[in-house]
Design a protein around this motif. Structure first.
Motif, PDB file in Angstrom:
ATOM      1  N   CYS A  37      -4.148 -16.585  -8.719  1.00 22.84           N
ATOM      2  CA  CYS A  37      -5.055 -15.330  -7.684  1.00 22.84           C
ATOM      3  C   CYS A  37      -3.906 -14.039  -7.589  1.00 22.84           C
ATOM      4  CB  CYS A  37      -5.691 -15.558  -6.461  1.00 22.84           C
ATOM      5  SG  CYS A  37      -6.833 -16.869  -7.226  1.00 22.84           S
ATOM      6  N   ASN A  38      -3.181 -14.732  -7.056  1.00 27.62           N
ATOM      7  CA  ASN A  38      -1.844 -13.502  -6.958  1.00 27.62           C
ATOM      8  C   ASN A  38      -1.267 -12.724  -8.114  1.00 27.62           C
ATOM      9  OD1 ASN A  38      -1.954 -14.612  -4.170  1.00 27.62           O
ATOM     10  ND2 ASN A  38       0.209 -15.777  -4.028  1.00 27.62           N
ATOM     11  N   ILE A  39      -1.177 -13.674  -9.162  1.00 27.76           N
ATOM     12  CA  ILE A  39      -0.733 -12.785 -10.411  1.00 27.76           C
ATOM     13  C   ILE A  39      -1.998 -11.666 -10.787  1.00 27.76           C
ATOM     14  CG2 ILE A  39      -0.485 -13.763 -12.880  1.00 27.76           C
ATOM     15  CD1 ILE A  39       0.825 -16.189 -12.273  1.00 27.76           C
ATOM     16  N   ASN A  40      -3.801 -12.489 -10.710  1.00 33.27           N
ATOM     17  CA  ASN A  40      -3.969 -12.149 -11.096  1.00 33.27           C
ATOM     18  C   ASN A  40      -4.004 -10.386 -10.219  1.00 33.27           C
ATOM     19  OD1 ASN A  40      -4.483 -13.293 -13.475  1.00 33.27           O
ATOM     20  ND2 ASN A  40      -6.292 -14.652 -12.339  1.00 33.27           N
ATOM     21  N   SER A  41      -3.952 -10.722  -8.920  1.00 31.90           N
ATOM     22  CA  SER A  41      -4.522  -9.464  -8.026  1.00 31.90           C
ATOM     23  C   SER A  41      -3.252  -8.106  -8.170  1.00 31.90           C
ATOM     24  CB  SER A  41      -4.061 -10.036  -6.738  1.00 31.90           C
ATOM     25  OG  SER A  41      -3.189 -10.042  -6.167  1.00 31.90           O
ATOM     26  N   LYS A  42      -1.762  -8.929  -8.947  1.00 36.45           N
ATOM     27  CA  LYS A  42      -0.925  -7.797  -8.786  1.00 36.45           C
ATOM     28  C   LYS A  42      -1.538  -6.929 -10.285  1.00 36.45           C
ATOM     29  CE  LYS A  42       1.541  -7.679  -5.678  1.00 36.45           C
ATOM     30  NZ  LYS A  42       1.961  -6.882  -4.956  1.00 36.45           N
ATOM     31  N   ASN A  43      -2.126  -7.450 -11.412  1.00 39.11           N
ATOM     32  CA  ASN A  43      -2.313  -7.548 -11.886  1.00 39.11           C
ATOM     33  C   ASN A  43      -3.712  -6.011 -12.173  1.00 39.11           C
ATOM     34  OD1 ASN A  43      -0.201  -7.965 -13.680  1.00 39.11           O
ATOM     35  ND2 ASN A  43      -1.009 -10.072 -14.183  1.00 39.11           N
ATOM     36  N   GLU A  44      -4.315  -6.199 -11.172  1.00 40.95           N
ATOM     37  CA  GLU A  44      -5.000  -5.071 -11.177  1.00 40.95           C
ATOM     38  C   GLU A  44      -5.047  -3.609 -11.015  1.00 40.95           C
ATOM     39  OE1 GLU A  44      -7.944  -6.801  -7.992  1.00 40.95           O
ATOM     40  OE2 GLU A  44      -8.072  -8.491  -8.940  1.00 40.95           O
ATOM     41  N   PHE A  45      -6.151  -2.852 -10.914  1.00 43.39           N
ATOM     42  CA  PHE A  45      -5.923  -1.068 -11.187  1.00 43.39           C
ATOM     43  C   PHE A  45      -7.133  -1.202  -9.987  1.00 43.39           C
ATOM     44  CE2 PHE A  45      -4.035  -1.587 -15.016  1.00 43.39           C
ATOM     45  CZ  PHE A  45      -2.711  -1.334 -14.658  1.00 43.39           C
ATOM     46  N   GLU A  67      -1.555  -1.281  -8.770  1.00 47.58           N
ATOM     47  CA  GLU A  67      -1.095  -1.974  -7.427  1.00 47.58           C
ATOM     48  C   GLU A  67      -0.066  -3.350  -7.931  1.00 47.58           C
ATOM     49  OE1 GLU A  67      -2.933  -2.435  -4.796  1.00 47.58           O
ATOM     50  OE2 GLU A  67      -4.619  -0.971  -5.393  1.00 47.58           O
ATOM     51  N   LYS A  68       0.258  -3.773  -9.029  1.00 51.74           N
ATOM     52  CA  LYS A  68       1.041  -4.091  -9.633  1.00 51.74           C
ATOM     53  C   LYS A  68       3.358  -3.518  -9.493  1.00 51.74           C
ATOM     54  CE  LYS A  68       3.795  -6.332 -13.789  1.00 51.74           C
ATOM     55  NZ  LYS A  68       3.284  -7.143 -15.202  1.00 51.74           N
ATOM     56  N   ASN A  69       2.879  -2.181  -9.259  1.00 51.05           N
ATOM     57  CA  ASN A  69       4.380  -1.717  -9.373  1.00 51.05           C
ATOM     58  C   ASN A  69       4.264  -0.319  -8.467  1.00 51.05           C
ATOM     59  OD1 ASN A  69       4.844  -2.313 -11.917  1.00 51.05           O
ATOM     60  ND2 ASN A  69       3.518  -1.507 -13.028  1.00 51.05           N
ATOM     61  N   VAL A 126       1.051  12.537  -7.927  1.00 49.84           N
ATOM     62  CA  VAL A 126       2.260  10.685  -8.468  1.00 49.84           C
ATOM     63  C   VAL A 126       3.293  10.048  -7.191  1.00 49.84           C
ATOM     64  CG1 VAL A 126       3.597   9.976 -10.073  1.00 49.84           C
ATOM     65  CG2 VAL A 126       2.021  11.779 -10.908  1.00 49.84           C
ATOM     66  N   GLY A 127       2.197   9.143  -6.741  1.00 50.55           N
ATOM     67  CA  GLY A 127       3.395   8.503  -5.984  1.00 50.55           C
ATOM     68  C   GLY A 127       3.368   7.237  -5.182  1.00 50.55           C
ATOM     69  N   SER A 128       3.202   6.772  -4.786  1.00 52.44           N
ATOM     70  CA  SER A 128       3.437   5.630  -3.990  1.00 52.44           C
ATOM     71  C   SER A 128       2.868   5.047  -2.578  1.00 52.44           C
ATOM     72  CB  SER A 128       4.836   4.607  -4.405  1.00 52.44           C
ATOM     73  OG  SER A 128       5.846   5.001  -3.757  1.00 52.44           O
ATOM     74  N   ARG A 129       2.379   4.150  -2.004  1.00 54.12           N
ATOM     75  CA  ARG A 129       2.313   4.080  -1.120  1.00 54.12           C
ATOM     76  C   ARG A 129       2.655   3.072  -0.205  1.00 54.12           C
ATOM     77  NH1 ARG A 129      -4.359   1.488  -2.126  1.00 54.12           N
ATOM     78  NH2 ARG A 129      -4.595   2.723  -3.514  1.00 54.12           N
ATOM     79  N   THR A 130       2.267   3.621   1.398  1.00 51.67           N
ATOM     80  CA  THR A 130       3.632   3.095   2.306  1.00 51.67           C
ATOM     81  C   THR A 130       3.578   1.858   2.794  1.00 51.67           C
ATOM     82  OG1 THR A 130       4.244   5.246   3.350  1.00 51.67           O
ATOM     83  CG2 THR A 130       4.455   3.302   4.730  1.00 51.67           C
TER      84      THR A 130
END
Length: 175
Positions: free
Chosen positions: A19-27, A84-86, A108-112
């Motif tokens: 689950c942790n691996i898959n959730s980090k590959n999601e958009f 979510e991965k990056n 374009v950005g990143s979340r806190t």
């Protein structure tokens, strides 16, 4: 390792790791419409490139732009996709352009990132670039690079656009 422990490992630990691996590959995607307060988004949930493009096409960008322009509200529609991965996102919105038209604005950005005490670990940022066009295909080309995680090409193309500001990422989710 005894047999009971091996069974426990495979029944409980492997799904957690998966689950942790898959959730980090999601958009994931979010949507802001003029109906929401500024800086507030509705979560649309996990997405794919095809779903996100369908969401993008479903928005009447020109009508939304002119509605906000004519009322002076400047609370335009935003559609976001987040890797979510990056921890990297692209938001699309509209912005005034020459000859009484609009152009797409690409954020374009990143979340806190905050810890479990709600303290900031890494401050998010957002940069706004003007596309100089209302051509939907140009927007899709940039978004495709995010889905492909081809960040080198994405940022090479983004850097050619006119950056009009950079600020901290303050956007919040409604749900």
């Amino acid at each position: 390792m005894n047999k009971r422990l091996k069974i426990y490992f495979f029944i409980f630990l492997i799904p957690i790791i998966s689950c942790n691996i898959n959730s980090k590959n999601e958009f994931t995607s979010r949507l802001h419409t003029p109906a929401e307060k500024i800086d507030w988004y509705k979560k649309l949930g996990p997405t794919t490139k095809e779903k996100h493009f369908n969401d993008f096409e479903a928005i009447d960008w020109e009508n939304d732009y002119w509605d906000q322009f004519n009322t002076g509200q400047e609370n335009n529609t935003f559609l976001e996709v987040m890797d979510e991965k990056n921890n990297t996102f692209i938001d699309v919105s509209t912005f005034p352009y020459e000859d009484n038209t609009f152009q797409f604005a690409i954020y374009v950005g990143s979340r806190t990132i905050k810890d479990n005490k709600n303290e900031v670990i890494q401050q998010g940022y957002v940069r706004c670039y003007l596309l100089g066009s209302n051509d939907k295909q140009k927007v899709k080309d940039l978004i495709s690079l995010l889905f492909e995680r081809d960040y080198q090409t994405l940022f090479k193309k983004i850097d050619k656009l006119n950056c009009i500001f950079e600020t901290e990422s303050l956007y919040q989710n409604i749900n």
